[in-house]
Design a protein around this motif. Structure first.
Motif, PDB file in Angstrom:
ATOM      1  N   ALA A 135       0.833  -1.209   0.000  1.00 35.55           N
ATOM      2  CA  ALA A 135       0.000   0.000   0.000  1.00 35.55           C
ATOM      3  C   ALA A 135       0.869   1.261   0.000  1.00 35.55           C
ATOM      4  N   GLU A 265     -14.589   8.811  -3.297  1.00 35.82           N
ATOM      5  CA  GLU A 265     -13.520   7.838  -3.391  1.00 35.82           C
ATOM      6  C   GLU A 265     -12.207   8.518  -3.025  1.00 35.82           C
ATOM      7  N   SER A 266     -11.253   7.711  -2.624  1.00 34.68           N
ATOM      8  CA  SER A 266      -9.968   8.250  -2.195  1.00 34.68           C
ATOM      9  C   SER A 266      -9.229   8.841  -3.377  1.00 34.68           C
ATOM     10  N   ASP A 287      -8.518   4.903  -7.500  1.00 29.15           N
ATOM     11  CA  ASP A 287      -9.325   3.697  -7.669  1.00 29.15           C
ATOM     12  C   ASP A 287      -8.499   2.533  -8.218  1.00 29.15           C
ATOM     13  N   GLN A 290      -6.406   1.205  -5.404  1.00 35.03           N
ATOM     14  CA  GLN A 290      -7.236   0.444  -4.468  1.00 35.03           C
ATOM     15  C   GLN A 290      -7.597  -0.917  -5.019  1.00 35.03           C
ATOM     16  N   GLN A 294      -6.597  -4.263  -3.298  1.00 36.91           N
ATOM     17  CA  GLN A 294      -7.620  -5.252  -2.948  1.00 36.91           C
ATOM     18  C   GLN A 294      -7.309  -6.615  -3.556  1.00 36.91           C
TER      19      GLN A 294
END
Length: 637
Positions: A135, A265-266, A287, A290, A294
């Motif tokens: 991350a 959204e981030s 996105d 992410q 994920q």
């Protein structure tokens, strides 16, 4: 007698009913009874009875109810809710108990469970740190990409004409400039753009009427962090009044919100001043990062679960290779202990476990051979004792007849010859009793003794057995006191064997009671009937409660046998008690006397878990002795 870890006194003890007949009965001497007689071999006391699930649950509930917090909560909660909570706690306690029992009993479960916990913990920790590193790397790459895009857009915007003027632009000119810059910098892909451009005015123009402060497709108030906007305005103010020419980019994490609304959204917001009148912001959604993170997390979780399952399977397989031979050894040992001496372990290889199985089988062969030799020797010894006893009967009969003739004509002999005739008659009678006891003990050793059981009242048997101790009790000057219940105590017993047991106990109690009274107590419950014979004589020393039932054992070898016992009386009594499926136990202390307790089941051969009578002095006697000691101490004071 032998003691086990289980104390029969603690289970099944009931108070004795008030005696309805407390009589003093003189007792006659018993033939063939030792002073402190004894058993022939070690016979196992009944194994401790495992507590039932109901007993464990009731003990747990009682301990729970004793807690003050629980009592306080119960006093405040409704009754129905209390019942529900108690039911849930019972279920939880039952499940926990089963899991603990299984955990303690299964080595394989403990190894597999420990492997599962440790591997899952290690994989979870490693997965957490790996996810954090991935991350962090994705976020760093996104920030660098956003800075690069913002720097390119900033260079394009600064290349536009009319940007360096010190005169504030008109609202129309400002709107046209901002719209043109936004059209040039905003990506043409309207479906899912990689970034969003936000063009704004400085704080001086944004607060004036007629100016549009923002040109963008996102919601600036909710998307741009206030700290980022403040940093850009400060940089623009420094450039306007101090002539700073250094290009600085400011960025901050944010949540992207479009003007059309919808889910946020981030994202990463990057901003910088464009001249002294305008501001440029890039909002880059995260996105893709992410989705990548994920996917990595899902992959790590799947791989972790598969790895844990694989480790558990490996641990279970490896443990099974080791545990199965151990289980086979345990089952084989149990069957060997149960008498199946031909049982052997299967040998599955030449490794360490195979060597264990081979050594175990060799040990079993050696034990079987030794046991066979011991059995043959024991059989030969028993046969020898039986044959000698039978062979001695014929000459013993002749000697007894001659001794009787001499004894009857002792008045015609001189004093020394008359005394010799009396001694010969007494010792002949004792020798005959010894032969009878030897024959009886040989039957028990050969396991050919039979039980002729029939329902009988133990109180009647006790009274009938006490009559044989009459002469000895009269010589000693003591009494036999009965404490019998009002109800009959019926049990399936062999009357002849029980009377022999009680005769031995009463004769020993009278002989070793130091002239004090002997107390006989009878009690019964639904499972067993007990008879306790209490004397107040010399008592027993530590450890002599077991030695007292050994053959020919005497507490004091120098002490004479006034009853002419054979030394086998209590040994035969113990065998007779075991033949009924009951117990014969002893308690004693030096100076406080002793208690011999016979416990037989109501139904012959039925297992019993406790005795209706305590093994030891009753509570009233203990209280009396304590009061006497206190009074004696006060008198000395």
């Amino acid at each position: 007698m032998e003691r086990s870890a289980f104390n029969p006194d603690a289970a099944g003890s009931v108070p004795v009913s008030p005696p309805v007949a407390a009589a003093s009965v003189p007792a006659a001497p018993a033939q063939g009874t030792p002073a402190q007689g004894t058993p022939a071999q070690d016979e196992p006391v009944p194994a401790p009875a495992a507590p039932s699930h109901r007993d464990v649950r009731e003990a747990w509930e009682m301990s729970l109810r004793r807690k003050k917090l629980v009592r306080w909560l119960v006093s405040w909660l409704p009754h129905r809710l209390t019942i529900l909570i108690r039911s849930l706690l019972r279920v939880e306690h039952s499940v926990t108990g089963k899991v603990k029992y299984r955990w303690r009993r299964s080595l394989q479960l403990r190894v597999v469970g420990t492997t599962l916990v440790i591997s899952a913990t290690v994989i979870a920790v490693l997965g957490f740190f790996l996810t954090e590193q991935i991350a962090y790397g994705l976020l760093t790459n996104a920030e660098n990409s956003a800075k690069t895009q913002a720097l390119d857009g900033l260079n394009t915007a600064r290349a536009q004409p009319g940007l360096t003027g010190l005169t504030p632009p008109t609202p129309q000119n400002a709107q046209e400039f901002m719209t043109g810059i936004a059209q040039k910098l905003q990506p043409q892909n309207s479906g899912n753009p990689n970034y969003y451009v936000v063009i704004g005015l400085n704080s001086e123009l944004a607060d004036e009427a007629g100016y549009s402060p923002w040109v963008t497709t996102v919601d600036p108030a909710r998307t741009l962090p206030p700290t980022l906007v403040q940093d850009v305005r400060q940089e623009q103010h420094a450039e306007k009044y101090h002539g700073t020419a250094e290009t600085l980019l400011y960025y901050a994490p944010t949540a992207l919100t479009l003007n059309s609304g919808g889910q946020t959204e981030s994202a990463i917001a990057v901003g910088a001043p464009v001249g002294i009148w305008y501001q440029l912001y890039y909002v880059v959604p995260l996105d893709q990062e992410q989705q990548t993170l994920q996917l990595v997390q899902t992959t790590l979780i799947g791989v972790g679960i598969a790895l844990v399952a694989l480790l558990v399977a490996i641990a279970s397989l490896v443990t099974r290779w080791v545990v199965l031979p151990v289980r086979h050894a345990a089952r084989t040992a149990q069957r060997l202990a149960a008498g199946h001496l031909e049982e052997r372990m299967p040998v599955g290889g030449v490794d360490d476990l195979g060597a264990l199985a081979t050594s175990f089988n060799e040990m079993a062969d050696s034990l079987q051979e030794k046991l066979r030799e011991l059995q043959e020797l024991s059989k030969a010894q028993r046969q020898f004792v039986s044959d000698v006893s039978h062979e001695l009967r014929t000459p013993m009969t002749t000697i007894r007849m001659a001794a009787e003739v001499l004894f009857e004509s002792r008045e015609q002999l001189d004093t020394a010859s008359a005394r010799s005739a009396e001694l010969l008659a007494g010792q002949t009678e004792r020798f005959e009793a010894l032969l009878t006891d030897l024959l009886e003990i040989s039957r028990h050793d050969a396991n050919v003794a039979t039980l002729d059981a029939e329902p009988a009242d133990m109180c009647d048997i006790v009274r009938g057995s006490a009559a044989d101790a009459q002469q000895l009790a009269e010589r000693r000057g003591c009494r036999i006191e009965f404490r019998l219940p009002a109800e009959p105590c019926i049990a399936e017993v062999d009357r002849r064997r029980v009377e022999r047991i009680l005769r031995n106990l009463l004769a020993n109690a009278v002989e070793h009671g130091e002239g004090r009274d002997v107390v006989v107590t009878v009690a019964a419950d639904s499972d067993a009937v007990a008879v306790a014979v209490r004397d107040h004589g010399v008592g027993l020393g530590p450890g002599e409660e077991q030695l007292v039932f050994e053959r020919f054992w005497r507490a004091d070898p120098a002490r004479a046998r006034t009853t002419g016992g054979t030394g086998l009386g209590l040994a035969i009594s113990l065998e007779d008690a075991h033949l009924h499926g009951g117990w014969l136990q002893a308690w004693g202390e030096r100076g406080r006397g002793s208690v011999f307790r016979l416990t037989v089941p109501v139904v012959a051969g039925q297992p019993i878990a406790g005795s209706p009578l305590p093994l030891g002095p009753d509570e009233a006697e203990v209280v009396t002795s304590v009061l006497e000691a206190d009074l004696a101490g006060g008198a000395r004071g």
